[in-house]
Write a protein that holds these residues in place. Structure first.
Motif, PDB file in Angstrom:
ATOM      1  N   UNK A 154      46.955  42.601  67.134  1.00  0.00           N
ATOM      2  CA  UNK A 154      47.773  43.761  67.484  1.00  0.00           C
ATOM      3  C   UNK A 154      48.797  43.398  68.565  1.00  0.00           C
ATOM      4  N   UNK A 155      48.441  42.468  69.450  1.00  0.00           N
ATOM      5  CA  UNK A 155      49.403  42.001  70.454  1.00  0.00           C
ATOM      6  C   UNK A 155      50.541  41.242  69.773  1.00  0.00           C
ATOM      7  N   UNK A 156      50.194  40.400  68.819  1.00  0.00           N
ATOM      8  CA  UNK A 156      51.205  39.610  68.110  1.00  0.00           C
ATOM      9  C   UNK A 156      52.131  40.505  67.296  1.00  0.00           C
ATOM     10  N   UNK A 157      51.577  41.507  66.649  1.00  0.00           N
ATOM     11  CA  UNK A 157      52.404  42.434  65.875  1.00  0.00           C
ATOM     12  C   UNK A 157      53.350  43.224  66.784  1.00  0.00           C
ATOM     13  N   UNK A 158      52.887  43.566  67.980  1.00  0.00           N
ATOM     14  CA  UNK A 158      53.758  44.243  68.947  1.00  0.00           C
ATOM     15  C   UNK A 158      54.942  43.342  69.318  1.00  0.00           C
ATOM     16  N   UNK A 159      54.671  42.063  69.534  1.00  0.00           N
ATOM     17  CA  UNK A 159      55.749  41.113  69.842  1.00  0.00           C
ATOM     18  C   UNK A 159      56.725  40.998  68.670  1.00  0.00           C
ATOM     19  N   UNK A 160      56.183  41.001  67.456  1.00  0.00           N
ATOM     20  CA  UNK A 160      57.028  40.910  66.261  1.00  0.00           C
ATOM     21  C   UNK A 160      57.928  42.142  66.144  1.00  0.00           C
ATOM     22  N   UNK A 161      57.369  43.329  66.337  1.00  0.00           N
ATOM     23  CA  UNK A 161      58.169  44.551  66.238  1.00  0.00           C
ATOM     24  C   UNK A 161      59.203  44.622  67.375  1.00  0.00           C
ATOM     25  N   UNK A 162      58.833  44.087  68.544  1.00  0.00           N
ATOM     26  CA  UNK A 162      59.817  44.033  69.638  1.00  0.00           C
ATOM     27  C   UNK A 162      60.971  43.101  69.261  1.00  0.00           C
ATOM     28  N   UNK A 163      60.676  42.014  68.570  1.00  0.00           N
ATOM     29  CA  UNK A 163      61.723  41.086  68.132  1.00  0.00           C
ATOM     30  C   UNK A 163      62.620  41.746  67.083  1.00  0.00           C
ATOM     31  N   UNK A 164      62.020  42.533  66.172  1.00  0.00           N
ATOM     32  CA  UNK A 164      62.816  43.304  65.201  1.00  0.00           C
ATOM     33  C   UNK A 164      63.785  44.233  65.934  1.00  0.00           C
ATOM     34  N   UNK A 165      63.246  44.922  66.950  1.00  0.00           N
ATOM     35  CA  UNK A 165      64.080  45.861  67.712  1.00  0.00           C
ATOM     36  C   UNK A 165      65.271  45.135  68.328  1.00  0.00           C
ATOM     37  N   UNK A 166      65.019  43.962  68.874  1.00  0.00           N
ATOM     38  CA  UNK A 166      66.084  43.202  69.527  1.00  0.00           C
ATOM     39  C   UNK A 166      67.174  42.810  68.534  1.00  0.00           C
ATOM     40  N   UNK A 167      66.759  42.505  67.301  1.00  0.00           N
ATOM     41  CA  UNK A 167      67.728  42.114  66.272  1.00  0.00           C
ATOM     42  C   UNK A 167      68.684  43.271  65.930  1.00  0.00           C
ATOM     43  N   UNK A 168      68.231  44.510  66.121  1.00  0.00           N
ATOM     44  CA  UNK A 168      69.076  45.675  65.814  1.00  0.00           C
ATOM     45  C   UNK A 168      69.760  46.242  67.062  1.00  0.00           C
ATOM     46  N   UNK A 169      69.343  45.796  68.239  1.00  0.00           N
ATOM     47  CA  UNK A 169      69.838  46.422  69.467  1.00  0.00           C
ATOM     48  C   UNK A 169      71.321  46.199  69.701  1.00  0.00           C
ATOM     49  N   UNK A 170      71.863  45.116  69.150  1.00  0.00           N
ATOM     50  CA  UNK A 170      73.293  44.859  69.345  1.00  0.00           C
ATOM     51  C   UNK A 170      74.111  45.201  68.104  1.00  0.00           C
ATOM     52  N   UNK A 171      73.485  45.919  67.141  1.00  0.00           N
ATOM     53  CA  UNK A 171      74.182  46.343  65.924  1.00  0.00           C
ATOM     54  C   UNK A 171      74.628  47.796  66.121  1.00  0.00           C
ATOM     55  N   UNK A 172      75.913  48.027  66.169  1.00  0.00           N
ATOM     56  CA  UNK A 172      76.445  49.359  66.490  1.00  0.00           C
ATOM     57  C   UNK A 172      76.581  50.264  65.264  1.00  0.00           C
ATOM     58  N   UNK A 173      76.354  49.759  64.069  1.00  0.00           N
ATOM     59  CA  UNK A 173      76.512  50.565  62.850  1.00  0.00           C
ATOM     60  C   UNK A 173      75.517  51.729  62.860  1.00  0.00           C
ATOM     61  N   UNK A 174      76.003  52.922  62.600  1.00  0.00           N
ATOM     62  CA  UNK A 174      75.161  54.122  62.649  1.00  0.00           C
ATOM     63  C   UNK A 174      74.004  54.054  61.670  1.00  0.00           C
ATOM     64  N   UNK A 175      74.265  53.445  60.490  1.00  0.00           N
ATOM     65  CA  UNK A 175      73.211  53.400  59.481  1.00  0.00           C
ATOM     66  C   UNK A 175      72.047  52.491  59.899  1.00  0.00           C
ATOM     67  N   UNK A 176      72.283  51.659  60.929  1.00  0.00           N
ATOM     68  CA  UNK A 176      71.213  50.763  61.399  1.00  0.00           C
ATOM     69  C   UNK A 176      70.378  51.404  62.501  1.00  0.00           C
ATOM     70  N   UNK A 177      70.806  52.543  63.030  1.00  0.00           N
ATOM     71  CA  UNK A 177      70.096  53.171  64.136  1.00  0.00           C
ATOM     72  C   UNK A 177      68.686  53.607  63.742  1.00  0.00           C
TER      73      UNK A 177
END
Length: 584
Positions: free
Chosen positions: A81-104
């Motif tokens: 569960x700790x590893x999956x949390x790190x993975x989901x945090x990495x997913x979030x980071x990949x979208x954090x600099x994407x300004x497209x509304x459909x990616x929000x």
């Protein structure tokens, strides 16, 4: 004891409003490395395939106890569960600099699996779903950094924490996937946020049930260390659970920052043999740490039969023992520190059981306001030379198997306990036998003997650092007829591996010496002190005029001859014999 097994899709489990995952004190710290993360990644990528006809994928089980605060105390599955949390945090980071509304939607979807979410205020970056009560302070800072809003990869680059390395692994894999398979990227993300990846969540009805499950599961072969499991047993009985958890965490932190102590298993193994000594047990049959401390069905399980795990002195001593083995030099006299340096090169670590027993016998010195190194070291100064003697003699007789050394060490421990003299089991081999045996030793064994001899030669007056030392052949190892005076290939082969032709030298000097003439090597030998290596014999070889001088045309120079090798070999034998026979 009741259980409620339930199939849960991972995004729903992680992202449920108000969900709290607590890694309790009795758990082990986060241990997954890049290897486990790579396996998880390969599995989910394999399930995804080309994004068509994806089947559901079982990520494993999580066993938890629901506390009065409605928090899920993770019993089994915290690594996952700790590893999956790190993975989901990495997913979030990949979208954090994407300004497209459909990616929000993806940004919010992955973010909700890491942090609490409010319909009006959005993600609450100060309120993570995951928290650990077992995490070391150093790792806690890293995890907090990763799970914060203002965070960049640069903040943790080069950090050795598993949290940092695993997060970076996932982030880089995601970015690589996004770049190479751009058209499949959104489908890949949806697989994580929809009903594709699931776990089996088992919630038990009480903390007592949780501890029973924890101990039962992990005594049946799940990959926890012995110390992790013993921690669960102690935690269950100890009154001040918070203090115990903090004390345990402090020990783990000390060990993680040390290169000398691998883990807590080592400390409990030492403790087991200390207890055996106190019970006059010299049996060399292998005993497991877990049954010794937790089973009562055999008379030799003194740890469990006498409740050693739960004695008030146990955890303070384990902490002191950790301190000692992390840096013995801090607690020992200079001479005893040098003895430990010699023992560190011995072919196995069985000798440490004797040293740990000496620590136990002198444990009260740790309780003083001011640690008295001289008084603490008194027994070490007296008995460590004895230990070296008793394990080196069978070594020189080519009979230092683990079983033989164990028998010696266990008998020495019990003799100490009973205040009896040690009994010599081996003697110095005759000179001819000595040379036959030692000339067949591999490099590691030769290094031990040469290191011991270097200290004997220098009368134990100064420290010698073994870490960068190599075995140097004074007569060069490689035969080159043009380079040798009065040597032929047959004699070279006969003499080159003799102990009298080998000496310890630092790596850089050894490389410089290479296949040079002895006279050339002497120039390097005599500078050994300048390089910070206290190798008296090397210096003496470089400066003494004990070698024969021969006329070569108009040049006169030192050479290294057969009689030099034989003479030095005899000196090594005589000095070793004296030390091992008279060091009482």
């Amino acid at each position: 004891m009741e259980f409620k097994p339930e199939k849960q899709y991972i995004a729903k489990l992680l992202g449920e409003e108000g969900q709290k995952f607590i890694i309790p004190e009795y758990q082990r710290p986060y241990r997954w490395t890049k290897n486990e993360c790579e396996t998880l990644w390969d599995d989910v990528v394999g399930v995804f395939g080309n994004g068509e006809n994806m089947s559901e994928y079982f990520l494993g089980s999580i066993v938890a106890f629901e506390s009065k605060k409605s928090e899920l105390e993770i019993i089994d599955g915290q690594q996952r569960i700790t590893t999956l949390t790190l993975l989901f945090r990495a997913f979030y980071e990949c979208f954090s600099y994407d300004s497209a509304k459909e990616k929000l939607g993806y940004l919010e979807g992955f973010g909700k699996c890491v942090w609490e979410h409010d319909l009006d205020k959005g993600l609450d970056f100060e309120n993570c779903h995951l928290s650990s009560k077992v995490i070391a302070d150093r790792d806690e800072k890293i995890l907090k950094k990763i799970l914060s809003e203002e965070f960049t990869i640069a903040d943790i680059k080069g950090n050795n924490s598993n949290y940092a390395k695993n997060y970076i692994f996932f982030y880089e894999k995601l970015e690589e996937f996004k770049l190479k398979d751009t058209l499949l990227w959104e489908k890949f993300c949806k697989m994580f946020l929809t009903k594709r990846l699931f776990i089996l969540l088992v919630i038990c009805d009480s903390q007592e049930s949780a501890m029973t499950i924890f101990n039962t599961l992990n005594s049946r072969g799940l990959p926890l260390s012995n110390a992790d499991i013993l921690k669960g047993y102690i935690y269950k009985k100890v009154k001040n659970k918070e203090k115990f958890a903090n004390d345990w965490k402090d020990i783990e932190t000390k060990i993680e920052e040390s290169e000398n102590v691998k883990d807590l298993d080592f400390l409990f193994l030492q403790y087991m043999h200390i207890i055996r000594a106190e019970n006059e047990d010299t049996n060399t049959a292998t005993q497991g740490i877990l049954p010794f401390f937790t089973k009562t069905d055999k008379k030799e399980y003194y740890g469990a039969l006498q409740d050693w795990l739960y004695k008030p002195e146990t955890m303070p001593f384990i902490s002191n023992l950790a301190d000692f083995w992390i840096n013995p030099k801090e607690y020992l006299s200079d001479k005893s520190s040098r003895y430990i340096g010699i023992l560190n090169l011995f072919q196995n670590d069985t000798w440490k059981f004797f040293v740990s027993y000496l620590v136990w016998r002198n444990k009260n010195y740790f309780n003083n306001d001011t640690f008295n190194k001289n008084k603490f070291s008194k027994e070490f100064d007296k008995f460590l030379p004895e230990l070296i003697k008793y394990i080196t003699l069978p070594f020189l007789n080519n009979n230092a198997t683990t079983g033989v050394v164990k028998e010696i060490v266990f008998k020495m421990n019990v003799s100490l306990y009973k205040k009896e003299n040690f009994i010599i089991g081996h003697s110095m081999p005759k000179q001819k036998v000595f040379f036959e045996i030692i000339n067949s030793f591999d490099t590691r064994k030769i290094k031990y003997i040469l290191f011991l001899y270097a200290y004997i030669y220098g009368e134990f007056e100064v420290d010698i650092n073994a870490s960068d030392l190599e075995v140097e052949h004074i007569l060069p190892k490689e035969w080159q007829s043009a380079n040798f005076d009065d040597w032929d290939e047959e004699n070279h082969k006969k003499y080159v591996e003799k102990i009298g032709n080998k000496i310890l030298l630092d790596k850089k000097s050894n490389i410089k010496c290479s296949n040079n003439f002895f006279a050339k090597k002497q120039e390097i030998y005599k500078k050994i002190y300048d390089k910070g290596y206290n190798l008296k014999e090397v210096y003496d070889l470089g400066t003494k005029k004990h070698t024969i001088l021969k006329q070569k045309g108009e040049n006169k120079r030192s050479i290294w001859e057969k009689q030099d090798i034989n003479k030095r070999g005899n000196e090594i034998y005589e000095k070793l014999s004296y030390f091992l026979s008279n060091n009482n």
